[in-house]
Design a protein around this motif. Sequence first.
Motif, PDB file in Angstrom:
ATOM      1  N   GLU A  73       0.790  -1.251  -0.150  1.00 33.76           N
ATOM      2  CA  GLU A  73       0.038  -0.195   0.035  1.00 33.76           C
ATOM      3  C   GLU A  73       0.753   1.050  -0.038  1.00 33.76           C
ATOM      4  N   GLU A  74       1.992   1.236   0.637  1.00 34.90           N
ATOM      5  CA  GLU A  74       3.028   2.237   0.779  1.00 34.90           C
ATOM      6  C   GLU A  74       3.631   2.564  -0.638  1.00 34.90           C
ATOM      7  N   TRP A  75       3.913   1.433  -1.275  1.00 27.66           N
ATOM      8  CA  TRP A  75       4.538   1.408  -2.779  1.00 27.66           C
ATOM      9  C   TRP A  75       3.572   2.119  -3.505  1.00 27.66           C
ATOM     10  N   LYS A  76       2.327   1.564  -3.469  1.00 30.47           N
ATOM     11  CA  LYS A  76       1.130   2.246  -4.335  1.00 30.47           C
ATOM     12  C   LYS A  76       0.956   3.639  -4.315  1.00 30.47           C
ATOM     13  N   ALA A  77       1.098   4.210  -3.108  1.00 30.42           N
ATOM     14  CA  ALA A  77       0.842   5.312  -2.760  1.00 30.42           C
ATOM     15  C   ALA A  77       1.820   6.419  -3.076  1.00 30.42           C
ATOM     16  N   ARG A  78       3.134   5.759  -3.122  1.00 29.41           N
ATOM     17  CA  ARG A  78       4.232   6.569  -3.481  1.00 29.41           C
ATOM     18  C   ARG A  78       4.608   6.489  -5.020  1.00 29.41           C
ATOM     19  N   HIS A  79       4.434   5.282  -5.653  1.00 29.31           N
ATOM     20  CA  HIS A  79       4.949   5.185  -7.069  1.00 29.31           C
ATOM     21  C   HIS A  79       3.774   4.807  -8.080  1.00 29.31           C
ATOM     22  N   GLN A  80       2.598   4.410  -7.797  1.00 26.34           N
ATOM     23  CA  GLN A  80       1.684   3.676  -8.737  1.00 26.34           C
ATOM     24  C   GLN A  80       0.866   5.145  -9.241  1.00 26.34           C
ATOM     25  N   SER A  81       0.796   5.077 -10.643  1.00 31.60           N
ATOM     26  CA  SER A  81      -0.064   6.137 -11.177  1.00 31.60           C
ATOM     27  C   SER A  81      -1.246   5.180 -11.699  1.00 31.60           C
ATOM     28  N   GLU A  82      -2.430   6.095 -12.206  1.00 35.94           N
ATOM     29  CA  GLU A  82      -3.492   5.497 -12.679  1.00 35.94           C
ATOM     30  C   GLU A  82      -3.140   5.190 -14.154  1.00 35.94           C
ATOM     31  N   ALA A  83      -3.503   4.013 -14.419  1.00 40.18           N
ATOM     32  CA  ALA A  83      -3.366   3.556 -15.849  1.00 40.18           C
ATOM     33  C   ALA A  83      -3.937   4.332 -16.843  1.00 40.18           C
ATOM     34  N   THR A  84      -3.440   4.389 -17.952  1.00 38.07           N
ATOM     35  CA  THR A  84      -3.956   5.268 -19.206  1.00 38.07           C
ATOM     36  C   THR A  84      -5.106   4.380 -19.818  1.00 38.07           C
ATOM     37  N   GLN A  85      -5.772   4.895 -20.442  1.00 33.23           N
ATOM     38  CA  GLN A  85      -6.891   4.216 -21.250  1.00 33.23           C
ATOM     39  C   GLN A  85      -6.106   3.115 -22.292  1.00 33.23           C
ATOM     40  N   GLU A  86      -5.129   3.724 -22.918  1.00 29.73           N
ATOM     41  CA  GLU A  86      -4.189   3.098 -24.056  1.00 29.73           C
ATOM     42  C   GLU A  86      -3.642   1.693 -22.931  1.00 29.73           C
ATOM     43  N   GLN A  87      -3.013   1.861 -22.049  1.00 26.40           N
ATOM     44  CA  GLN A  87      -2.602   0.633 -21.240  1.00 26.40           C
ATOM     45  C   GLN A  87      -3.703  -0.291 -20.966  1.00 26.40           C
ATOM     46  N   LYS A  88      -4.699   0.291 -20.334  1.00 28.64           N
ATOM     47  CA  LYS A  88      -5.875  -0.722 -20.032  1.00 28.64           C
ATOM     48  C   LYS A  88      -6.448  -1.513 -21.102  1.00 28.64           C
ATOM     49  N   GLU A  89      -6.439  -0.879 -22.621  1.00 32.15           N
ATOM     50  CA  GLU A  89      -6.798  -1.620 -23.556  1.00 32.15           C
ATOM     51  C   GLU A  89      -5.777  -2.420 -24.126  1.00 32.15           C
ATOM     52  N   LYS A  90      -4.463  -2.260 -23.954  1.00 34.66           N
ATOM     53  CA  LYS A  90      -3.455  -3.072 -24.294  1.00 34.66           C
ATOM     54  C   LYS A  90      -3.611  -4.452 -23.254  1.00 34.66           C
ATOM     55  N   PHE A  91      -3.746  -4.203 -22.097  1.00 34.52           N
ATOM     56  CA  PHE A  91      -3.794  -5.042 -21.028  1.00 34.52           C
ATOM     57  C   PHE A  91      -4.871  -6.127 -21.422  1.00 34.52           C
ATOM     58  N   LYS A  92      -6.273  -5.505 -21.752  1.00 35.83           N
ATOM     59  CA  LYS A  92      -7.487  -6.336 -22.256  1.00 35.83           C
ATOM     60  C   LYS A  92      -7.062  -7.372 -23.325  1.00 35.83           C
TER      61      LYS A  92
END
Length: 98
Positions: A73-92
């Motif tokens: 949870e600390e790592w996410k708060a410090r370093h994780q950004s919201e995935a872009t729509q492009e990243q989400k589509e590529k993941f799907k």
Amino acid sequence: MDEKTRVELEAAAFRRLRDHLRERTDVQNIDLMNLAGFCRNCLSNWYQEAAADNGVEIDKSSARELIYGMPYEEWKARHQSEATQEQKEKFKKSHPGH
């Protein structure tokens, strides 16, 4: 090469990968998944599974902390950004049904 040396070398390579991913906080897990098919969470799951296979009980949050170098949870708060729509589509596309 003897078995002990092989295992030590594999462990050293794993630690180097883990440390590299800890340092590369700019690389998001979704990018890793899209490009390589695994991420830091996968590594923590594999670590947890390997521990269980060897009779060692490690919970999910402890395994993640071993990989991330801090609580997840600390790592996410410090370093994780919201995935872009492009990243989400590529993941799907690359991980249907995931």
